[in-house]
Scaffold this active site. Structure first.
Site, PDB file in Angstrom:
ATOM      1  N   MET A   1       0.851  -1.197   0.000  1.00  0.00           N
ATOM      2  CA  MET A   1       0.000   0.000   0.000  1.00  0.00           C
ATOM      3  C   MET A   1       0.886   1.245   0.000  1.00  0.00           C
ATOM      4  O   MET A   1       1.868   1.306   0.729  1.00  0.00           O
ATOM      5  CB  MET A   1      -0.867   0.012   1.260  1.00  0.00           C
ATOM      6  CG  MET A   1      -1.454   1.372   1.639  1.00  0.00           C
ATOM      7  SD  MET A   1      -2.102   1.386   3.351  1.00  0.00           S
ATOM      8  CE  MET A   1      -3.781   0.832   3.097  1.00  0.00           C
TER       9      MET A   1
ATOM     10  N   SER B   1      -2.275   7.707  -8.311  1.00  0.00           N
ATOM     11  CA  SER B   1      -3.103   8.388  -7.308  1.00  0.00           C
ATOM     12  C   SER B   1      -4.125   9.343  -7.908  1.00  0.00           C
ATOM     13  O   SER B   1      -3.967   9.831  -9.030  1.00  0.00           O
ATOM     14  CB  SER B   1      -2.214   9.146  -6.335  1.00  0.00           C
ATOM     15  OG  SER B   1      -1.579   8.222  -5.494  1.00  0.00           O
TER      16      SER B   1
ATOM     17  N   GLN C   1      -3.275   3.344  -3.128  1.00  0.00           N
ATOM     18  CA  GLN C   1      -2.359   2.715  -4.078  1.00  0.00           C
ATOM     19  C   GLN C   1      -2.012   1.325  -3.545  1.00  0.00           C
ATOM     20  O   GLN C   1      -1.588   1.172  -2.393  1.00  0.00           O
ATOM     21  CB  GLN C   1      -1.092   3.567  -4.207  1.00  0.00           C
ATOM     22  CG  GLN C   1      -1.331   4.890  -4.896  1.00  0.00           C
ATOM     23  CD  GLN C   1      -1.509   4.711  -6.392  1.00  0.00           C
ATOM     24  OE1 GLN C   1      -0.561   4.607  -7.133  1.00  0.00           O
ATOM     25  NE2 GLN C   1      -2.762   4.661  -6.847  1.00  0.00           N
TER      26      GLN C   1
ATOM     27  N   ASP D   1       0.047   5.712  -1.249  1.00  0.00           N
ATOM     28  CA  ASP D   1      -0.832   6.868  -0.991  1.00  0.00           C
ATOM     29  C   ASP D   1      -2.316   6.561  -0.743  1.00  0.00           C
ATOM     30  O   ASP D   1      -2.906   5.745  -1.452  1.00  0.00           O
ATOM     31  CB  ASP D   1      -0.862   7.814  -2.200  1.00  0.00           C
ATOM     32  CG  ASP D   1       0.490   8.085  -2.798  1.00  0.00           C
ATOM     33  OD1 ASP D   1       1.485   7.634  -2.241  1.00  0.00           O
ATOM     34  OD2 ASP D   1       0.529   8.747  -3.835  1.00  0.00           O
TER      35      ASP D   1
ATOM     36  N   ARG E   1       0.500  14.173 -12.653  1.00  0.00           N
ATOM     37  CA  ARG E   1      -0.261  13.137 -11.941  1.00  0.00           C
ATOM     38  C   ARG E   1      -0.941  13.624 -10.660  1.00  0.00           C
ATOM     39  O   ARG E   1      -0.702  14.705 -10.181  1.00  0.00           O
ATOM     40  CB  ARG E   1       0.652  11.950 -11.618  1.00  0.00           C
ATOM     41  CG  ARG E   1       1.886  12.265 -10.802  1.00  0.00           C
ATOM     42  CD  ARG E   1       2.702  10.976 -10.567  1.00  0.00           C
ATOM     43  NE  ARG E   1       3.958  11.224  -9.893  1.00  0.00           N
ATOM     44  CZ  ARG E   1       5.110  11.477 -10.511  1.00  0.00           C
ATOM     45  NH1 ARG E   1       5.164  11.499 -11.818  1.00  0.00           N
ATOM     46  NH2 ARG E   1       6.209  11.711  -9.805  1.00  0.00           N
ATOM     47  N   ASP E   2      -1.749  12.709 -10.121  1.00  0.00           N
ATOM     48  CA  ASP E   2      -2.396  12.846  -8.812  1.00  0.00           C
ATOM     49  C   ASP E   2      -3.463  13.942  -8.776  1.00  0.00           C
ATOM     50  O   ASP E   2      -3.407  14.861  -7.938  1.00  0.00           O
ATOM     51  CB  ASP E   2      -1.342  13.093  -7.702  1.00  0.00           C
ATOM     52  CG  ASP E   2      -0.174  12.117  -7.786  1.00  0.00           C
ATOM     53  OD1 ASP E   2      -0.372  11.016  -8.338  1.00  0.00           O
ATOM     54  OD2 ASP E   2       0.928  12.454  -7.311  1.00  0.00           O
TER      55      ASP E   2
ATOM     56  N   TRP F   1       9.194   6.583   0.989  1.00  0.00           N
ATOM     57  CA  TRP F   1       9.823   5.896  -0.137  1.00  0.00           C
ATOM     58  C   TRP F   1      11.260   5.530   0.219  1.00  0.00           C
ATOM     59  O   TRP F   1      11.978   6.326   0.811  1.00  0.00           O
ATOM     60  CB  TRP F   1       9.804   6.787  -1.389  1.00  0.00           C
ATOM     61  CG  TRP F   1       8.419   6.915  -1.951  1.00  0.00           C
ATOM     62  CD1 TRP F   1       7.622   8.024  -1.921  1.00  0.00           C
ATOM     63  CD2 TRP F   1       7.660   5.897  -2.618  1.00  0.00           C
ATOM     64  NE1 TRP F   1       6.418   7.751  -2.524  1.00  0.00           N
ATOM     65  CE2 TRP F   1       6.418   6.461  -2.963  1.00  0.00           C
ATOM     66  CE3 TRP F   1       7.916   4.562  -2.948  1.00  0.00           C
ATOM     67  CZ2 TRP F   1       5.417   5.733  -3.617  1.00  0.00           C
ATOM     68  CZ3 TRP F   1       6.919   3.844  -3.605  1.00  0.00           C
ATOM     69  CH2 TRP F   1       5.695   4.429  -3.932  1.00  0.00           C
TER      70      TRP F   1
ATOM     71  N   TRP G   1       6.153  -2.420  -4.277  1.00  0.00           N
ATOM     72  CA  TRP G   1       5.462  -1.553  -5.227  1.00  0.00           C
ATOM     73  C   TRP G   1       5.514  -2.200  -6.605  1.00  0.00           C
ATOM     74  O   TRP G   1       6.504  -2.837  -6.963  1.00  0.00           O
ATOM     75  CB  TRP G   1       6.154  -0.174  -5.244  1.00  0.00           C
ATOM     76  CG  TRP G   1       5.408   0.855  -6.042  1.00  0.00           C
ATOM     77  CD1 TRP G   1       4.394   1.630  -5.598  1.00  0.00           C
ATOM     78  CD2 TRP G   1       5.615   1.208  -7.413  1.00  0.00           C
ATOM     79  NE1 TRP G   1       3.944   2.450  -6.613  1.00  0.00           N
ATOM     80  CE2 TRP G   1       4.689   2.216  -7.735  1.00  0.00           C
ATOM     81  CE3 TRP G   1       6.493   0.777  -8.416  1.00  0.00           C
ATOM     82  CZ2 TRP G   1       4.610   2.801  -9.000  1.00  0.00           C
ATOM     83  CZ3 TRP G   1       6.416   1.348  -9.676  1.00  0.00           C
ATOM     84  CH2 TRP G   1       5.483   2.356  -9.959  1.00  0.00           C
TER      85      TRP G   1
HETATM   86  C1  FRU Z   1       3.318   9.448  -4.440  1.00  0.00           C
HETATM   87  C2  FRU Z   1       3.270   8.764  -5.793  1.00  0.00           C
HETATM   88  C3  FRU Z   1       2.316   9.499  -6.705  1.00  0.00           C
HETATM   89  C4  FRU Z   1       1.911   8.436  -7.682  1.00  0.00           C
HETATM   90  C5  FRU Z   1       1.874   7.203  -6.821  1.00  0.00           C
HETATM   91  C6  FRU Z   1       2.304   5.951  -7.515  1.00  0.00           C
HETATM   92  O1  FRU Z   1       3.731   8.626  -3.401  1.00  0.00           O
HETATM   93  O2  FRU Z   1       4.563   8.692  -6.343  1.00  0.00           O
HETATM   94  O3  FRU Z   1       2.841  10.652  -7.310  1.00  0.00           O
HETATM   95  O4  FRU Z   1       0.693   8.690  -8.289  1.00  0.00           O
HETATM   96  O5  FRU Z   1       2.735   7.456  -5.723  1.00  0.00           O
HETATM   97  O6  FRU Z   1       2.096   4.832  -6.721  1.00  0.00           O
END
Ligand code: FRU
Length: 481
Positions: free
Chosen positions: A36, A98, A54, A38, A159-160, A297, A62
């Site tokens: 898991m 995300s 996520q 975000d 993104r996001d 991370w 990941w």
């Molecule tokens: C942030 C991120 C986001 C992306 C996602 C991928 O932690 O890097 O920018 O969408 O995680 O898992």
């Protein structure tokens, strides 16, 4: 997507059957098994709180990102739901990254980033990221509606998306990396969730400050508007910005159609080792709540040996008081309290064991910092965690040391002004969250104590400390092992 969801769900069930629980949280949201990161699509919809996240259901690492899903009546007791999104369509061949959720006239709508590797998995220099839509009427089963927004020319990291509705118009902020490798947040306006127009660059980093701003969020609170985001590439500066990536806010002013006028600098939201990618949402009664990913991370994650990784922070209510942001655990969490014991208050010198084993606890401590003359004083949990006042540096320090996991280091904040220092501390199997002085500051870190190394001690070194009040609560376990 249906078949890929079924495969993912079957993979998850298999992982779950073999998952270990030594570090698995008692009362924090974590994946049933697998990976898991975000929080995504946090929303109160049709009488339930939804937390998506996520998720890699087939592995503790990941990988191709799915959206995991859990629901709750109270943000405390969570129920796992079927995996909501699986990657693999033209718009999201390599990941459903995300994003956020909105209620579009009774349709639960997820706006997320479709991710594609263009030159080999993991090569960040050649990717395509677009914003996509998926919808559901029952809040559990989703249908993908495809791409709704492509990146502007010259931008690849895009993104996001965080979407909200204001006065009948949809708005979206998206994180991006511009052509000078500076992080920025782009603002879009939408007539519908399918048709978006670029409005402006809402904010961006100066040269060399940070190369990418992930997971933006933008909301009114108190007298101001807050831009919350997670910048990558900031350099540590003294005690600040010490984690690999940061998360924080810039406060300022904003009106639809206008520019964002910052009123101050970027401020970190959490001062512990493990906090990233927070997202906000409105509770049923309008409170503004945030939840973050309680990891970092590239940190070592010993729970991977148990077939899972990653968990969420507790939900925190955020408020603005005298122009400053405060974060408090949501009141609903009081429901976890089972039984309490007072801790010996008064003058403390040397060390005193006050509990033999704590794994799901809430600890309330109020120190008199003026009357405490010890060089350092506070608590320790086993041999691996200390939370103490460094009276020489006048700082509150959270130090963890788990050599087997390669974790050793501290985070700290200046001792807040005022005589009394009140700490509200949540301990779970592999986490600690410290709320300082009614949410003036928070420190969240993952911890990995062995089962026989979880005794709780209060101490004062070189002179005395004054504990005005101490209370230890046992909290309920809300997860099945
Ligand atoms: C942030 C991120 C986001 C992306 C996602 C991928 O932690 O890097 O920018 O969408 O995680 O898992």
């Amino acid at each position: 997507m249906k078949q890929r969801l079924q495969l993912a769900q079957a993979g998850l069930e298999k992982m779950r059957a073999g998952r270990g629980s030594r570090y698995y949280p008692h009362y924090h949201l974590a994946p049933p098994a697998g990976w898991m990161n975000d929080p995504n699509g946090l929303i109160w919809f049709n009488g339930l709180y939804h937390a998506f996240y996520q998720h890699h259901p087939m592995s503790e690492h990941w990988g191709p990102m799915h959206w995991g899903h859990a629901t709750s009546k109270d943000m405390v007791h969570w129920q796992h739901q079927p995996i909501a999104l699986a990657p693999g369509d033209v718009e999201d061949p390599d990941g459903c990254f995300s994003g956020s959720a909105v209620d579009d006239d009774g349709v639960l709508s997820l706006i997320y980033t479709g991710h594609a590797w263009l030159d080999g998995v993991g090569n960040d220099a050649a990717i395509r990221q677009v914003q996509c839509l998926a919808t559901s009427r029952d809040g559990v089963h989703f249908e993908k509606q495809g791409e709704v927004l492509a990146p502007p020319d010259g931008i690849m990291h895009f993104r996001d998306p965080k979407v909200w509705r204001q006065d009948g118009t949809w708005w979206m902020v998206v994180g991006a990396r511009d052509d000078r490798d500076c992080g920025q947040v782009l603002l879009y306006r939408g007539e519908t969730l399918r048709d978006w127009t670029f409005e402006r660059v809402l904010a961006g980093a100066n040269d060399g400050e940070s190369y990418m701003w992930e997971c933006p969020d933008f909301f009114p609170l108190g007298e101001q508007h807050y831009l919350m985001f997670s910048p990558q590439g900031m350099r540590p500066c003294g005690y600040a910005f010490r984690n690999l990536f940061q998360s924080g806010t810039i406060a300022g002013r904003w009106q639809p159609g206008g520019a964002f006028i910052p009123a101050g600098p970027f401020r970190e939201l959490d001062h512990g080792h493990d906090f990233y990618a927070p997202q906000s949402f409105s509770a049923a009664d309008g409170r503004r709540i945030i939840i973050g990913w309680m990891d970092m991370w590239e940190s070592s994650m010993p729970s991977k040996a148990e077939g899972w990784a990653g968990c969420m922070t507790l939900p925190r209510e955020i408020t603005e008081e005298n122009g400053a942001l405060r974060q408090r655990p949501v009141d609903e969490l009081l429901a976890l309290r089972q039984s309490s014991a007072p801790l010996p208050s008064g003058t403390l010198s040397g060390e005193q064991q006050v509990a033999t084993h704590i794994t799901r606890s809430e600890l309330l401590l109020t120190w008199d910092t003026q009357a405490s003359r010890a060089e350092h004083y506070g608590l320790r949990l086993g041999d691996g965690l200390r939370l103490y006042v460094d009276n020489q540096a006048r700082r509150l320090v959270l130090w963890r040391c788990y050599p087997q996991a390669g974790l050793d280091g501290y985070r700290s904040i200046p001792l807040p002004p005022g005589v009394l220092l009140s700490l509200r501390i949540f301990v779970d199997r592999s986490s600690v969250e410290v709320f300082v002085n009614e949410g003036e500051a928070v420190l969240s870190s993952r911890i990995y104590p062995a089962d026989d190394n979880r005794s709780l001690h209060l101490y004062a070194a070189q002179d005395e400390a004054m504990l005005c009040r101490g209370e230890l609560w046992t909290l309920a376990a809300i997860q099945a092992d």
